[in-house]
Design an enzyme around this catalytic site. Structure first.
Site, short mmCIF file in Angstrom:
data_model
loop_
_atom_site.label_atom_id
_atom_site.label_comp_id
_atom_site.label_asym_id
_atom_site.label_seq_id
_atom_site.Cartn_x
_atom_site.Cartn_y
_atom_site.Cartn_z
N LYS A 154 1.02 -1.51 -6.95
CA LYS A 154 1.11 -2.96 -7.12
C LYS A 154 0.22 -3.41 -8.27
O LYS A 154 -0.91 -2.92 -8.41
CB LYS A 154 0.70 -3.65 -5.81
CG LYS A 154 0.93 -5.16 -5.77
CD LYS A 154 0.58 -5.70 -4.38
CE LYS A 154 0.77 -7.20 -4.27
NZ LYS A 154 0.46 -7.71 -2.92
N SER A 208 3.94 -10.71 -0.89
CA SER A 208 3.81 -10.65 -2.33
C SER A 208 4.12 -9.26 -2.91
O SER A 208 4.37 -9.11 -4.11
CB SER A 208 2.39 -11.04 -2.74
OG SER A 208 1.43 -10.14 -2.21
N SER A 243 1.77 -9.28 3.35
CA SER A 243 2.36 -9.01 2.04
C SER A 243 2.87 -7.59 1.83
O SER A 243 3.57 -7.32 0.86
CB SER A 243 1.34 -9.34 0.94
OG SER A 243 1.10 -10.72 0.89
#
Length: 483
Positions: free
Chosen positions: A79, A154, A178
């Site tokens: 990420k 996210s 997330s």
């Protein structure tokens, strides 16, 4: 054999048996990214050259019969709010569009030391603030199961990269779901371990007392393998305590459904009263039947304080966001305005106004308001008290039950063109937030793909530092779905 569909443990076995080389595996994944990512938009940065160079080094180790880890040669995405040395770390924001990290995050150090192959950095909501990747400066990531739908957030890029075969495993971060929410949307496994299990050193903080790195994988076994590598105390992170409970060698040849016998699951009554999507409700009912058929006990449980979890979470998280975002002043790093400015204060305003998106600005303003002298007692301090109450009530639940169970989300992934109100967006995290409020381990497990081409996530949440029990039970449930 489709290499991109292999699990990480299958890749590890194939490399040891010399069924294929690490370089071959890596090329297949790079080719897959080139083929499909133009439609999915999972990656912000692809590190093709570095990945292929590292793959050759791993092949040399196998050829020399050196001892290697279980993730050696496994293609991994990271990420883009996690530092990888000499690679861009954008946090999906214009503010850090051209920032290159000078060091590796602690978890990246461990991946490299264990010969994992990092393919690149994947998309997210800007500074991890969102539930769909719609707030990303680099555009939305689409759901591989249905390109007309969101991938979640996210960590939408992480879930989409694994679901689409663009990575075998991905590392995300989980503040209020997330990792688990996008995993539920994309039909993959998402795990958030106990808070403090994995070092946050080198991870851009959103909300320090909630954030925890997590793993997105194709199955529970892969997630366990990755967690075993990442776990550990780190003196560079004051919130890192380690979690030896993650270090466990499961016997995958056993009848894993036996893991479910006598296990007690609680469904919060407040969740039963919610208006769930009909497909989510149906799949959740199937999951309960499967658990009961394997000897588990599933009962409703009253825990009234969960009614306040959304409000409490958003007050505390936005307060922490306000403080964390203050570091982006355009002086040391980050976007600096090219417009004329009359003072350093004017430069701050213009740079931050241009560098941050609307959702980040909104949360900074809310958090600053909450922390102001006039409102801190009324909002922030009261929310801290309610968080303590939720923790106490959840601890009471775990005295009588092994796990809390619920759908990962109350709805299917939304169509990209659908717009939700802010209230609806924040309410969608109701099922995932409690684990972050109290620091518990939690996992989202995908139900089989339905006639609509989508999967529904089922979430188990356990006691703090009882990750081993959670993962063992998750293995049993996953195996029961495969029968």
């Amino acid at each position: 054999m489709n290499i991109n569909e292999l699990k990480a443990w299958e890749i590890a076995e194939g490399l040891r048996n010399k069924d294929f080389s690490c370089e071959e595996i890596t090329k297949k994944y790079i080719d897959r990214i080139k083929e499909v990512d133009k439609d999915i938009n999972a990656y912000i940065t692809v590190t093709e050259q570095a990945a292929l160079e590292n793959a050759k080094k791993v092949d040399e180790k196998f050829n020399n019969r050196e001892e290697v880890s279980d993730i050696a040669g496994v293609p991994i995405s990271i990420k883009d709010n996690i530092s990888v040395k000499n690679i861009k770390m954008t946090c999906a924001s214009k503010m850090l569009e051209n920032y290159i990290s000078p060091y590796d995050a602690a978890l990246v150090e461990k991946i490299k030391a264990n010969d994992g192959i990092i393919l690149g950095k994947v998309n997210l909501d800007e500074f991890a603030m969102g539930q769909s990747t719609k707030t990303s400066y680099f555009g939305i990531t689409k759901n591989p199961l249905d390109l007309t739908r969101v991938s979640g957030g996210s960590s939408g890029g992480s879930a989409a990269s694994v679901s689409s075969g663009e990575a075998c495993i991905s590392i995300g971060t989980d503040t209020g779901g997330s990792v688990r929410q996008p995993s539920g949307f994309c039909g993959v496994v998402g795990v958030k371990p106990t808070y403090g299990s994995i070092s946050r050193y080198g991870v851009a903080s959103m909300a320090n007392t909630f954030d925890q790195p997590g793993v997105v994988a194709k199955d529970v076994r892969d997630a366990i393998t990755m967690l075993n590598v990442l776990e550990g105390k780190d003196n560079r992170d004051a919130t890192s305590v380690g979690n030896p409970g993650l270090k466990y060698d499961f016997d995958y040849s056993k009848d894993l459904e036996e893991n479910l016998k006598g296990i007690k699951f609680a469904i919060p009554s407040a969740f039963l009263d919610m208006d769930l999507d009909k497909d989510v409700k149906s799949e959740f009912g199937k999951a309960i039947k499967i658990l009961k058929s394997n000897g588990a006990i599933v009962e409703a449980y009253d825990i009234d304080s969960l009614k306040y979890v959304i409000e409490t979470y958003n007050i505390l998280v936005n307060g922490e966001i306000s403080s964390n975002m203050a570091r982006f002043d355009s002086i040391r790093f980050g976007h600096r305005t090219k417009k004329d400015f009359d003072s350093i204060e004017d430069m701050y305003k213009k740079s931050r106004g241009e560098g941050f998106g609307n959702e980040v600005k909104r949360r900074i303003m809310i958090g600053t308001h909450i922390l102001s002298l006039d409102f801190a007692d009324e909002y922030y301090n009261k929310a801290l008290e309610v968080r303590g109450l939720i923790k106490k009530n959840m601890d009471d639940l775990f005295k009588s039950y092994d796990f809390m169970i619920c759908p990962t989300t109350p709805c299917l992934p939304l169509k990209i063109e659908n717009e939700m109100s802010l209230t609806e967006i924040y309410q969608s995290d109701l099922f995932t937030i409690p684990a972050n409020m109290i620091g518990s381990p939690s996992i989202s497990l995908p139900m089989p793909i339905g006639e609509n081409g989508l999967s529904v996530g089922i979430e188990f949440t356990g006691k703090r530092f009882k990750d081993r029990d959670l993962l063992k039970t998750a293995l049993g449930f996953e195996r029961s779905l495969q029968r």
